[in-house]
Design an enzyme around this catalytic site. Structure first.
Site, PDB file in Angstrom:
ATOM      1  N   GLU A 221       0.872  -1.176   0.000  1.00 42.78           N
ATOM      2  CA  GLU A 221       0.000   0.000   0.000  1.00 42.78           C
ATOM      3  C   GLU A 221       0.906   1.221   0.000  1.00 42.78           C
ATOM      4  O   GLU A 221       1.488   1.572   1.030  1.00 42.78           O
ATOM      5  CB  GLU A 221      -0.924  -0.020   1.230  1.00 42.78           C
ATOM      6  CG  GLU A 221      -1.880  -1.198   1.272  1.00 42.78           C
ATOM      7  CD  GLU A 221      -2.894  -1.183   0.140  1.00 42.78           C
ATOM      8  OE1 GLU A 221      -3.082  -0.118  -0.486  1.00 42.78           O
ATOM      9  OE2 GLU A 221      -3.496  -2.223  -0.137  1.00 42.78           O
ATOM     10  N   CYS A 255      -1.885   9.413   2.742  1.00 40.85           N
ATOM     11  CA  CYS A 255      -1.432   8.810   1.477  1.00 40.85           C
ATOM     12  C   CYS A 255      -2.409   9.057   0.335  1.00 40.85           C
ATOM     13  O   CYS A 255      -2.014   9.002  -0.837  1.00 40.85           O
ATOM     14  CB  CYS A 255      -1.180   7.317   1.654  1.00 40.85           C
ATOM     15  SG  CYS A 255      -2.612   6.376   2.217  1.00 40.85           S
TER      16      CYS A 255
END
Length: 477
Positions: A221, A255
């Site tokens: 991720e 993010c």
């Protein structure tokens, strides 16, 4: 006199920990539905009890992290993930019958969902509880044992996680590993049954390389530069408020934060005005405003200021939004919400993920130009589109790839448990959340049961004269 025995190397200690977990898994096998539910329930209840202690620890690590942001982004999503898994786990675990072709009858086939064994999870600093415990819930739901490596950049939170999880689970089921880059490198090199990493693309490459030495499957991720496309028909004030809300949440240290905005040229100044008004409404003061989160550390603050200085020197227009005229806030490790208008593509702000409250804004003439701009760059973790017309929306979704999408909003797709969350290409490999997370940490085992009559009898040597007819049957349309 004999010298005292030396401390084992970090790699040896980690290998011994992995060995204990493997032994426990081999001895006890896959946990039952009731055992998995009990594990997830204990974890959920502990997070609920520790909610304010979690907020305090993270605030101390950041030097000022908005308490409400922590409750919304760390505590609630973990609770929601646990609740979702507890309700749906019986269906996820159930073996699934699949059909067999006519040529295989009488027989049956099924898919058994089984745990992988021992998995490793490496969590980042920006959401140190959510991005540690959400994958942990998925791994426990799938029946695995887990070694968790939290970030060394948030030491108080890591200590809290180690203490909390140590009280909930024996270390042969869930173990927390603390330490810096040396420990992290040794951790990534362990022969796990699966390795789950959340962090930067640069470190993700190193993790994948280390895992490859053991052929360890990985979920990465990562991040990237998540664009906001303002369509020609967007409700500009509404779009600006939602983008500002997502960009300034956790001071942009997210993010999937909006990384830059693409705006129709004839609406550029209107967007700048609307975004500035939205930022002032959200944060009327900054320096001592507990709702406005600090930058994690001095290194990250210096990185952001350097990128701004570079953009200013290159001729970009800088719009700092300082509602109360508080000036420099370096002592508080804060940066005012800032727009950078028409930065050059070669600048740091347009090449690297920003991770701060700075939003570059670029104008486009045609929607296809915006789509081409995004498509010509590495695929981001998220994409945001604002607009009303379905035709425009579908053009953007078809032409600009990303890990996930929110339309007329930002960030929210992350917290919808039934949506898979993950990147594509440089922004990640694999996905989790909800059933997708359960599957990430599971092995879907194919099982074929042959019936009492085996129709393949005629397909064995010595081949008879009827073989051509049987082969024609197998090759039928």
């Amino acid at each position: 006199m004999s010298s005292a025995p030396s401390e084992p190397a970090p790699s040896e200690r980690l290998a011994a920990m992995l060995k204990r977990q493997r032994h426990g898994f081999a001895a006890e096998g896959a946990p039952s539905l009731d055992q998995r539910r009990a594990d997830i329930t204990r974890l959920r209840d502990a997070v609920k009890r520790q909610a304010h202690a979690i907020a305090d620890a993270i605030a101390e690590d950041f030097g000022g992290r908005a308490r409400h942001e922590t409750l919304l982004a760390e505590v609630w999503p973990v609770h929601a993930a646990a609740r979702h898994a507890l309700r749906r786990l019986p269906r996820w675990m159930k073996p699934r019958r699949v059909p067999v072709g006519l040529e295989f009858r009488p027989s049956r086939a099924e898919i058994l969902v089984q745990p992988l064994g021992v998995v490793g999870i490496i969590a980042p600093w920006n959401y140190p509880v959510n991005l540690a415990l959400a994958p942990l819930i998925a791994a426990l739901a799938a029946g695995n044992r887990v070694m968790l490596k939290p970030s060394e950049l948030t030491p108080r939170t890591s200590d809290l996680l180690a203490k909390m999880l140590g009280e909930l689970f024996p270390d042969d089921k869930v173990a927390v590993v603390q330490g810096g880059s040396e420990i992290g490198a040794a951790f990534a090199g362990l022969p796990f049954d699966h390795l789950f990493f959340t962090g930067s693309t640069a470190v993700g490459r190193k993790v994948m390389l280390a895992a490859a030495q053991n052929l360890t499957p990985v979920t990465l991720e990562l991040g990237g530069k998540s664009p906001c496309v303002i369509g020609p028909d967007a409700r500009l004030a509404e779009a600006a408020l939602r983008i500002a809300t997502g960009k300034l949440f956790n001071a942009g240290q997210t993010c999937i934060a909006p990384d830059y905005a693409l705006v129709p040229r004839d609406k550029l100044e209107e967007f700048v005005t609307a975004y500035a008004a939205a930022a002032r409404k959200l944060y009327p003061t900054l320096r001592r405003n507990a709702d406005y989160t600090a930058i994690l550390n001095d290194r990250h603050l210096a990185r952001l200021n350097s990128a701004l200085s570079e953009a200013r020197a290159a001729g970009a227009r800088i719009v700092a939004i300082d509602p109360a005229a508080e000036g420099d806030m370096a002592a508080e490790r804060k940066i005012a919400p800032t727009l950078v208008i028409e930065p050059r593509d070669d600048l740091t702000l347009m090449r690297e993920e920003i991770f701060g409250p700075i939003l570059p804004v670029k104008a486009y003439d045609r929607l296809d130009d915006a789509i081409e701009f995004i498509a010509s760059r590495p695929r981001p973790l998220a994409l945001y589109y604002f607009g009303i017309w379905a035709e425009h929306r579908e053009r953007v979704l078809a032409g600009a790839h990303s890990g996930g999408v929110s339309v007329n909003d930002v960030l929210t797709h992350f917290v919808v448990e039934d949506l898979p969350f993950g990147g594509i290409g440089p922004s990640g490999l694999g996905a989790y959340h909800g059933e997708t997370g359960f599957q990430t940490f599971s092995h879907r085992r194919a099982v074929y049961h042959q019936g009492p009559i085996d129709p393949k009898f005629f397909l064995r040597p010595p081949y008879s004269r009827i073989f051509p007819a049987i082969f024609r049957f197998l090759m039928r349309n």
